[in-house]
Design a protein around this motif. Structure first.
Motif, mmCIF file in Angstrom:
data_model
loop_
_atom_site.group_PDB
_atom_site.id
_atom_site.type_symbol
_atom_site.label_atom_id
_atom_site.label_comp_id
_atom_site.label_asym_id
_atom_site.label_seq_id
_atom_site.Cartn_x
_atom_site.Cartn_y
_atom_site.Cartn_z
ATOM 1 N N GLY A 183 47.033 40.416 42.829
ATOM 2 C CA GLY A 183 45.700 39.833 42.932
ATOM 3 C C GLY A 183 44.926 39.893 41.633
ATOM 4 O O GLY A 183 44.992 40.873 40.886
ATOM 5 N N LEU A 184 44.210 38.798 41.365
ATOM 6 C CA LEU A 184 43.362 38.695 40.175
ATOM 7 C C LEU A 184 41.932 38.400 40.601
ATOM 8 O O LEU A 184 41.711 37.730 41.607
ATOM 9 N N GLN A 185 41.005 38.887 39.811
ATOM 10 C CA GLN A 185 39.632 38.414 39.914
ATOM 11 C C GLN A 185 39.394 37.490 38.719
ATOM 12 O O GLN A 185 39.691 37.871 37.577
ATOM 13 N N LEU A 186 38.890 36.294 38.993
ATOM 14 C CA LEU A 186 38.718 35.281 37.958
ATOM 15 C C LEU A 186 37.269 34.820 37.912
ATOM 16 O O LEU A 186 36.591 34.823 38.943
ATOM 17 N N VAL A 187 36.863 34.397 36.743
ATOM 18 C CA VAL A 187 35.593 33.679 36.636
ATOM 19 C C VAL A 187 35.924 32.290 36.105
ATOM 20 O O VAL A 187 36.490 32.151 35.018
ATOM 21 N N LEU A 188 35.607 31.281 36.899
ATOM 22 C CA LEU A 188 35.849 29.908 36.464
ATOM 23 C C LEU A 188 34.785 29.494 35.447
ATOM 24 O O LEU A 188 33.750 30.153 35.310
ATOM 25 N N ALA A 189 35.057 28.401 34.784
ATOM 26 C CA ALA A 189 34.124 27.938 33.745
ATOM 27 C C ALA A 189 32.729 27.673 34.306
ATOM 28 O O ALA A 189 31.736 27.800 33.585
ATOM 29 N N ASP A 190 32.641 27.338 35.596
ATOM 30 C CA ASP A 190 31.308 27.087 36.166
ATOM 31 C C ASP A 190 30.649 28.378 36.662
ATOM 32 O O ASP A 190 29.585 28.336 37.272
ATOM 33 N N VAL A 194 36.321 34.191 41.672
ATOM 34 C CA VAL A 194 37.390 33.894 42.632
ATOM 35 C C VAL A 194 38.310 35.099 42.733
ATOM 36 O O VAL A 194 38.617 35.736 41.716
ATOM 37 N N GLU A 195 38.749 35.394 43.945
ATOM 38 C CA GLU A 195 39.802 36.400 44.174
ATOM 39 C C GLU A 195 41.060 35.657 44.607
ATOM 40 O O GLU A 195 41.003 34.847 45.534
ATOM 41 N N THR A 196 42.182 35.944 43.956
ATOM 42 C CA THR A 196 43.409 35.211 44.318
ATOM 43 C C THR A 196 44.172 35.890 45.442
ATOM 44 O O THR A 196 45.019 35.272 46.059
ATOM 45 N N GLY A 206 35.562 40.899 47.933
ATOM 46 C CA GLY A 206 35.916 41.081 46.529
ATOM 47 C C GLY A 206 36.302 42.507 46.160
ATOM 48 O O GLY A 206 36.406 42.836 44.980
ATOM 49 N N LYS A 207 36.514 43.368 47.157
ATOM 50 C CA LYS A 207 36.973 44.731 46.856
ATOM 51 C C LYS A 207 38.337 44.901 47.512
ATOM 52 O O LYS A 207 38.461 45.453 48.614
ATOM 53 N N PRO A 208 39.361 44.392 46.858
ATOM 54 C CA PRO A 208 40.635 44.191 47.537
ATOM 55 C C PRO A 208 41.487 45.452 47.657
ATOM 56 O O PRO A 208 41.399 46.366 46.847
#
Lengths: 528, 182
Positions: A183-190, A194-196, A206-208
């Motif tokens: 699992g990754l936590q991502l920040v998109l350009a906008d 996101v949590e994968t 978001g606390k996986p």
């Protein structure tokens, strides 16, 4: 593969950049926005650049401390139209280090996000931020008295997250770093977070629990390896318990052409699981470079002759090829696996099996035993001393797990090295079905001519590998467009698919333009 | 032949290391971390001249942990280029900046020294090394801490050649350094 001209700097409106810098200073604190000559921007360079004349100088660097600040940085970049180059620790040496693809971007340096957020001893995982290195993680595991270990790469001072996303590998039985992704936590350009993995569940908020890399729906995490679709701000990493018994060993073969039969003997053991992935067949010079240098062996230039290589092998107790592996499990299973290996090697002339016993041995044995145990260190950098103040540019290809394929790759690389006046220092890492051929082009980093020669050799090696049907897996910033172009089947269908994703997820082309040959605007904004 | 790289390291009183430190930016009350390559005689000679015990061996993994915990005001040493490359970058993230670097290269059976640091200090050191013969590591250990006076690495470069070659077990290029905590 033809040499390419240096890329022009990214076009950024000067007024917009100045305004963005002011806003970033307000958001992060002025000390975390580096710009100007005396600001420390010199750190954002490629220490091992084959073409030192090519400027990759960024306009500025931003050092956010947390997720909220990353979101704020992106919001300002989006509004002002300033491209960013995310960076974890910048130690992906051999592939571009701390530099960006082109000059004129702003570095998004995530080093301050360096917390080990969780180590779950019962379930065997860790949650880490981008700035956590393998040395940091190891220290934290030791501090807690953990029975768990990661799979550090040979150079353990780089980011855990960065190494995994860039498709690095370790040396434990879970050597393929990407297989340890949970699992990754991502920040998109906008700015969307996101949590994968399972962290996307409303109830987890978001606390996986990082126990699976995927969940219902698209298994998205693999889209973010070697990519530029988002800023990755947290990694769930599978850790493994230390085995009750670990017995490291080395199989050496005397002749260079014995590589073929060595691979053939090991292949059934890999498919059966007797030999675990993570073992690596190292050539004589790469092991020797841990303890000696080219200068000590006489003559300062040109590749070492075959006779001299043979003498060196005899002196150091090294074979032409040295397979470093380890059996892990219980005392009984390790004894059984060792017996199976002995039987597989029976009748192989010149082969020697030696177990590491901690009392000293040929170069490379103790290092690989430590790596197989998951011990992170920086010892492997010693090979750079081969040419004095050394650097390396890496050719990293995948080929089928077959002896004839390995031998063909070795012979082709050796011949091109001889032609270009460079020693061949390389290793083949064995997966269950493929071989990763990692060839370190070691050169003097203060010698521009050596850098140019190495770049020329790289292009020749990559083109020849393509001709043999091998795929390049990772590459230096200088060659990303060229290597992406090798994956051109069906009118570049894969690249076009990635460009569609890029434009959907990052329509402004803010994040790492040109990373892995992926440019915004359906690839059209490459040279704007 | 060693089968892996080892290091000698220890934290020494600045006054023990060299009286010059008391006049430099390093106070006599502080300690200095010394790190040398354990695998070649020139570096071990440097360590002995610093008063470092030859039993203070560490491998690369434990050295990295030592550096992560480092509290000393300065770090000096003599080692292989790859070690210095890693060490300076690891310590840069902890606020240490290079104020002196010397390259000691085996060329045609002599040792060529290229020193960068504070102008007067590197010139004095270059003069001393020219007459030092194969005892150059000892001279270096005595004089290098003076280079802590420098505000930056770029102040001056001095070159000289020692009359005798480095010992045969060296890599052909050794690097000496001084890092100061900002």
């Amino acid at each position: 593969m033809k040499p390419r001209d240096a890329l022009p700097p990214a076009r950024v409106d000067a007024g917009a950049l100045d305004a963005a810098l002011e806003e970033w200073r307000a958001a992060l604190g002025p000390q975390w926005v580096l710009s100007g000559k005396a600001s420390g921007l010199a750190r954002y360079r490629d220490d091992f650049a084959p073409d030192a004349a090519q400027s990759r100088a960024p306009h500025a660097a931003l050092q956010p401390a947390n997720l909220k600040q990353v979101q704020k940085v992106l919001e300002i970049a989006r509004r002002r139209g300033v491209p960013l180059w995310p960076l974890a620790t910048g130690r992906n040496l051999g592939y571009g280090g701390a530099a960006a693809r082109q000059a004129g971007v702003v570095m998004l340096d995530l080093q301050r996000m360096n917390r080990v957020l969780e180590i779950n001893e019962a379930l065997g995982y860790a949650l880490v931020e981008p700035g956590v290195s393998h040395l940091d993680l190891q220290r934290e595991l030791t501090r807690r008295g953990s029975a768990l270990t990661a799979a550090p790469p040979a150079a353990g001072w780089g980011s855990v997250l960065g190494n995994l996303l860039e498709r690095g590998h370790g040396y434990t039985p879970r050597a393929e770093q990407f297989d340890n992704l949970c699992g990754l936590q991502l920040v998109l350009a906008d700015g969307t977070v996101v949590e994968t993995g399972l962290g996307a569940r409303e109830r987890e908020r978001g606390k996986p629990r990082a126990v699976l890399p995927w969940r219902h729906g698209l298994p998205a995490a693999s889209l973010f390896g070697q990519a530029n679709f988002a800023v990755v701000t947290r990694l769930g990493l599978a850790l493994t318990p230390r085995p009750a018994v670990l017995r490291a060993y080395r199989v050496s073969v005397a002749a260079e052409d014995d590589l073929r039969v060595l691979v053939e003997r090991l292949r059934p053991l890999l498919l059966d699981g007797v030999v675990a992935p993570g073992g690596v067949i190292v050539n004589l010079l790469l092991d020797a470079a841990l303890v000696t240098t080219r200068r000590r062996l006489g003559g300062d230039s040109g590749p070492l002759a075959a006779e001299a290589r043979a003498r060196l092998g005899a002196e150091l107790g090294l074979g032409a090829w040295n397979y470093h592996g380890a059996f892990a499990g219980t005392a009984d299973s390790v004894a059984g696996d060792a017996q199976a290996l002995r039987e597989a090697l029976r009748g192989l002339a010149g082969a020697r099996l030696e177990f590491e016993d901690g009392t000293g041995s040929a170069p490379g044995v103790a290092l690989h035993a430590a790596l197989a145990r998951g011990v992170a260190s920086t010892e492997a950098h010693a090979v750079l001393d081969w040419v004095g103040a050394g650097a390396h540019l890496d050719v990293d290809t995948s080929l089928p797990l077959r002896g004839d394929a390995a031998l063909a790759a070795f012979r082709a690389h050796q011949a091109l090295c001889d032609e270009h006046g460079l020693d061949y220092l390389a290793a083949f890492q064995l997966g269950p079905r493929d071989l990763r051929h990692r060839h370190l082009l070691v050169f003097a980093r203060d010698d521009a001519q050596a850098g140019a020669r190495v770049a020329k050799l790289y292009r020749a090696l990559a083109a020849a590998a393509d001709g043999r049907g091998e795929g390049v897996l990772r590459t230096h910033l200088d060659f990303m467009d060229d290597i992406a172009a090798q994956y051109a089947w069906s009118d570049q269908a894969w690249l076009r698919t990635c460009e569609s994703l890029k434009d959907a997820l990052d329509p402004g082309g803010l994040l790492a333009p040109g990373k892995s040959g992926l440019w915004p605007g359906r690839g059209g904004r490459k040279r704007d | 032949m060693l089968d892996r790289r080892t290091f000698l390291t220890g934290a020494l009183s600045a006054t023990l290391l060299a009286p010059a430190l008391a006049r430099a930016r390093v106070s006599a009350a502080s300690t200095v971390r010394v790190v040398v390559d354990g695998g070649c005689e020139d570096a071990r000679a440097f360590a002995r001249a610093c008063g470092l015990s030859e039993s203070a061996h560490q491998d690369a993994a434990s050295l990295a942990a030592t550096l992560e915990d480092m509290r000393e005001t300065a770090c000096v040493g003599l080692g292989r280029d790859s070690q210095v490359f890693v060490l300076t970058r690891l310590l840069a993230s902890r606020g240490y900046r290079p104020v002196y670097e010397g390259r000691h290269e085996l060329v045609a059976a002599r040792t060529r020294h290229t020193l960068r640091g504070a102008r007067d200090a590197v010139r004095t050191l270059a003069t001393a090394l020219a007459d030092a013969g194969d005892a150059w590591p000892r001279w270096l250990a005595t004089a290098a801490p003076r280079l802590a006076h420098a505000a930056s690495l770029e102040q001056a470069t001095a070159r000289t050649v020692s009359g005798l070659a480095a010992r045969g077990d060296g890599p052909g290029l050794l690097v000496s350094w001084c890092l100061l905590r900002a």
